[in-house]
Design a protein around this motif. Structure first.
Motif, mmCIF file in Angstrom:
data_model
loop_
_atom_site.group_PDB
_atom_site.id
_atom_site.type_symbol
_atom_site.label_atom_id
_atom_site.label_comp_id
_atom_site.label_asym_id
_atom_site.label_seq_id
_atom_site.Cartn_x
_atom_site.Cartn_y
_atom_site.Cartn_z
ATOM 1 N N GLU A 1 0.857 -1.185 0.000
ATOM 2 C CA GLU A 1 0.000 0.000 0.000
ATOM 3 C C GLU A 1 0.892 1.234 0.000
ATOM 4 O OE1 GLU A 1 -2.915 1.997 3.178
ATOM 5 O OE2 GLU A 1 -3.677 0.101 2.368
ATOM 6 N N SER B 1 4.963 -5.340 -4.410
ATOM 7 C CA SER B 1 4.047 -6.422 -4.026
ATOM 8 C C SER B 1 4.578 -7.783 -4.494
ATOM 9 C CB SER B 1 2.627 -6.169 -4.523
ATOM 10 O OG SER B 1 2.542 -6.191 -5.924
ATOM 11 N N ARG C 1 -5.097 6.067 -1.199
ATOM 12 C CA ARG C 1 -4.037 5.068 -1.216
ATOM 13 C C ARG C 1 -4.118 4.207 -2.466
ATOM 14 N NH1 ARG C 1 -0.232 6.194 1.962
ATOM 15 N NH2 ARG C 1 0.246 4.056 2.457
ATOM 16 N N ARG D 1 -3.280 0.430 -3.650
ATOM 17 C CA ARG D 1 -3.039 -0.914 -3.127
ATOM 18 C C ARG D 1 -2.719 -1.837 -4.288
ATOM 19 N NH1 ARG D 1 -8.095 -0.883 1.100
ATOM 20 N NH2 ARG D 1 -7.091 0.504 2.609
ATOM 21 N N TYR E 1 -1.631 -5.792 -5.407
ATOM 22 C CA TYR E 1 -1.668 -7.194 -5.007
ATOM 23 C C TYR E 1 -0.936 -8.005 -6.077
ATOM 24 C CZ TYR E 1 -5.657 -5.542 -2.222
ATOM 25 O OH TYR E 1 -6.479 -4.854 -1.362
#
Length: 190
Positions: free
Chosen positions: A56, A70, A141, A143, A145
Motif C-alpha cells: 500500500e 508487491s 491510497r 493498493r 496485489y
C-alpha cells in the motif's frame, strides 16, 4: 440537558459508523478478484501453493513500482514461511538450538533460493481507495496485489533435492519433509 448530550453522542456514533473506505478506481475497471484479499498470505488450491504479496502506497505512486514491491512481498512471504518452519522443526529436534540459529538460516536460505527461482507471479491487481487517517481526514491510497504460485509437487520435489544436496541428516530430512507436508495441508483452501 442529559437527553441532549445523549442525542449528540448517538448522532456522532451513527455518523462515524457511516465512514468507510471507498474505491476510486481499479485496474481495467474490473471487480476485485477473490484472491486479492489479505485474509491469508498462503493457500494451497488446485495443486498449487499460492502466495499473496501486498503493498500500500500513496495514491500518486507509480503502479509499476507498487507491483515490484508487491511481487517482492510475495517472495518474502514464501521465504518467511520457510524460515519459520525450519526454525520450528529444528527446535523440536533440538538441532541448531545452540548455534544461534545458524542451522535454521543455512537450511532455510538454501531452500528459499531454490523455491524463489521457481516461483512465478501469475496475477496482479491494483486499486485506488479513499480511506481515513488516524485523525479522521480523507487519505487516498494505492493498493497493489501480486499472486505468486508454485506447484505443490514442484515445491516438495525442490525441498527434497535441496535437502539431498546439503547432505542433511536423514532423520532431520524426514522430519522436515513430514513437517512441510503437514503445513501444506493446513494451507489448503476449501
Amino acid at each position: 440537558m442529559n437527553n441532549l448530550i445523549l442525542y449528540f453522542c448517538a448522532l456522532s456514533l451513527v455518523s462515524c459508523s457511516s465512514i468507510s473506505e471507498k474505491t476510486i478506481s481499479r485496474m481495467d475497471d474490473a471487480s476485485k478478484p477473490a484472491w486479492a484479499t489479505q485474509e491469508k498470505a498462503l493457500t494451497v488450491k488446485d495443486g498449487k501453493l499460492m502466495i499473496l504479496g501486498f503493498q500500500e502506497l500513496d495514491v500518486d505512486a507509480k503502479i509499476s513500482a507498487a507491483f515490484r514491491l508487491s511481487d517482492n512481498s510475495a517472495r518474502g512471504e514464501l521465504s518467511k514461511m520457510i524460515q519459520t518452519q525450519f526454525s520450528s522443526i529444528l527446535q523440536n529436534l533440538e538441532e541448531g538450538v545452540t548455534d544461534g540459529g545458524g542451522l535454521t538460516r543455512n537450511y532455510s536460505s538454501e531452500v528459499s533460493k531454490t523455491m524463489l527461482a521457481e516461483l512465478k507471479i501469475t496475477n496482479r491487481f491494483w486499486e485506488k481507495v479513499q480511506t481515513f487517517g488516524n485523525d479522521g481526514e480523507k487519505v487516498y491510497r494505492l493498493r497493489a496485489y501480486s499472486l505468486a504460485e508454485i506447484p505443490e509437487a514442484k515445491f516438495k520435489a525442490l525441498m527434497r533435492e535441496t535437502l539431498d544436496k546439503d547432505k542433511i541428516d536423514p532423520e532431520v530430512k524426514k522430519q522436515v519433509l513430514n513437517h512441510f507436508e503437514g503445513e501444506i495441508k493446513q494451507f489448503q483452501s476449501h
